[in-house]
Write an enzyme that holds these catalytic residues in place. Structure first.
Site: not given
Ligand code: COA
Length: 367
Positions: A258, A309
């Site tokens: 998140h 979720d």
């Molecule tokens: N699985 C694996 N790695 C994850 C992850 C996941 N679900 N969520 C974050 N990470 C990792 C990223 O790969 C990144 O790692 P790095 O720094 O080594 O590259 C780090 O954590 C930061 O992630 P980032 O995508 O930059 O965070 P964000 O704040 O931009 O995105 C989300 C937040 C929610 C979009 C992201 O966590 C995600 O895509 N989650 C899966 C989808 C989901 O469940 N969405 C519902 C949200 S309520």
């Protein structure tokens, strides 16, 4: 050189009085009340009133509010049925986005008063569940069931889906999920709704845009992806290996992570409890066993926690919904939060228009 805050991370774009996320304590407050206190004590309709009016209603006002919502549940006339029938094989989110836009385009003349916005909010809140349930039945080659004005929001919705009203306990579990999904400050879909509203466009445009934003798997679409993933894993024995492989391939594991919460998503403990209760009712431990192993592995390997979720996916699956309906279930609740934000935006509006840092070719000429 301007500083670019990719994904608007850490940027405070406006004030709001609707909800507050406190990441340090993993809490979420609706109008000052912890959501964990509201769940189980209030109904979804009472929470909607709180979100829209800023305070809890007195019993008379609440009754009046609910009476109005029940009256606004649309009758499934031939036009609506033909419309839904023509999209019966589409993804339910696409159908919902389209019919909410249609619903906003008929019947209402342009009027921008606060009273009118409240009326319209109720109209969309009452209509969305009717459309989602009717589409679910048409998709499954079943006859849609009209709304019942004698039933609460959740009881009516479940009955329109399954014909038979589930037990009071299941209705209450569903109602709790509606409260948990109702509002979450400036998330992507809410922000999309506020951007559209800031141009002074109508509510239907803002809601349609919000539904489009929610569909993405990085946002609301994650609850569907979670269940597809759990079905692929299929057995608790395979869960750890599956996660390790996904991480090795640098894949995002749905239902984890998140932008704001780093320790724990405030909504997870209650949603998890509901899912465990549903597993007990259904006497099906498999999905929650998979859940537990996935959570443990993600925490150990990446220190990333589940988001709302992750428990919502198996919970809705065990309730009997089709997987492609999970994000529409999110919508029928979140309409309440979106409408609260649309109204707040319009009460104190300034067009949202940020800057960008240009990185294209340097200035040139045709000559
Ligand atoms: N699985 C694996 N790695 C994850 C992850 C996941 N679900 N969520 C974050 N990470 C990792 C990223 O790969 C990144 O790692 P790095 O720094 O080594 O590259 C780090 O954590 C930061 O992630 P980032 O995508 O930059 O965070 P964000 O704040 O931009 O995105 C989300 C937040 C929610 C979009 C992201 O966590 C995600 O895509 N989650 C899966 C989808 C989901 O469940 N969405 C519902 C949200 S309520």
């Amino acid at each position: 050189m301007q500083t670019v805050r990719k994904g608007l991370e850490g940027v405070v774009v406006d004030e709001t009085k609707i909800s507050q996320i406190i990441p340090e304590t993993s809490s979420l407050l609706y109008r000052g009340y912890p959501v964990t206190e509201l769940v189980g004590r209030l109904s979804f309709e009472e929470v909607v009133y709180l979100l829209w009016y800023g305070d809890l209603a007195n019993p008379g006002d609440q009754k009046e509010f609910e009476k109005k919502e029940r009256k606004k549940r649309p009758y499934l006339d031939q036009n609506v049925l033909t419309f839904l029938q023509s999209m019966k094989d589409s993804h339910p989110m696409d159908t919902l986005r389209t019919i909410m836009s249609y619903w906003g385009a008929i019947g209402y003349p342009w009027d921008d008063s606060r009273e009118e916005r409240l009326e319209k909010s109720l109209r969309f809140l009452a209509a969305a569940p009717v459309f989602v349930a009717a589409h679910f039945r048409l998709k499954n080659r079943l006859k849609p069931i009209p709304p019942n004005p004698k039933m609460s929001f959740s009881e009516n919705f479940l009955t329109m889906c399954f014909e038979e009203t589930p037990s009071a306990e299941v209705v209450q579990l569903f109602d709790k999920t509606m409260i948990l999904y109702a509002e979450h400050s400036f998330n992507a879909s809410t922000f999309a709704a506020r951007v559209i509203s800031s141009t002074t466009a109508d509510m239907a445009s803002a809601l349609t845009g919000a539904i489009g934003a929610l569909k993405g798997p990085l946002h609301g679409g994650a609850n569907e992806r979670v269940m597809h993933m759990m079905k692929k894993v299929d057995s608790p024995r395979a869960a750890e290996k599956w996660i390790l492989k996904a991480l090795k391939n640098r894949e995002k594991v749905m239902g984890f992570g998140h932008r704001i919460y780093k320790e724990q998503d405030s909504r997870v403990p209650v949603m998890y409890e509901c899912a465990q209760r549903m597993a007990h009712i259904e006497q099906n431990k498999k999905w929650m066993e998979i859940y537990d192993i996935m959570e443990k592995t993600m925490r150990r390997e990446k220190n990333i926690c589940p988001n709302v979720d992750l428990p919502a996916g198996p919970l809705y699956y065990m309730m009997g919904f089709d997987i492609d309906m999970f994000t529409p279930l999110f919508v029928i609740s979140r309409v309440s939060g979106w409408c609260a934000h649309i109204m707040e935006q319009r009460d104190n509006n300034r067009i949202i228009r940020p800057l960008s840092a240009y990185t294209g070719v340097e200035s040139r000429s045709l000559n």
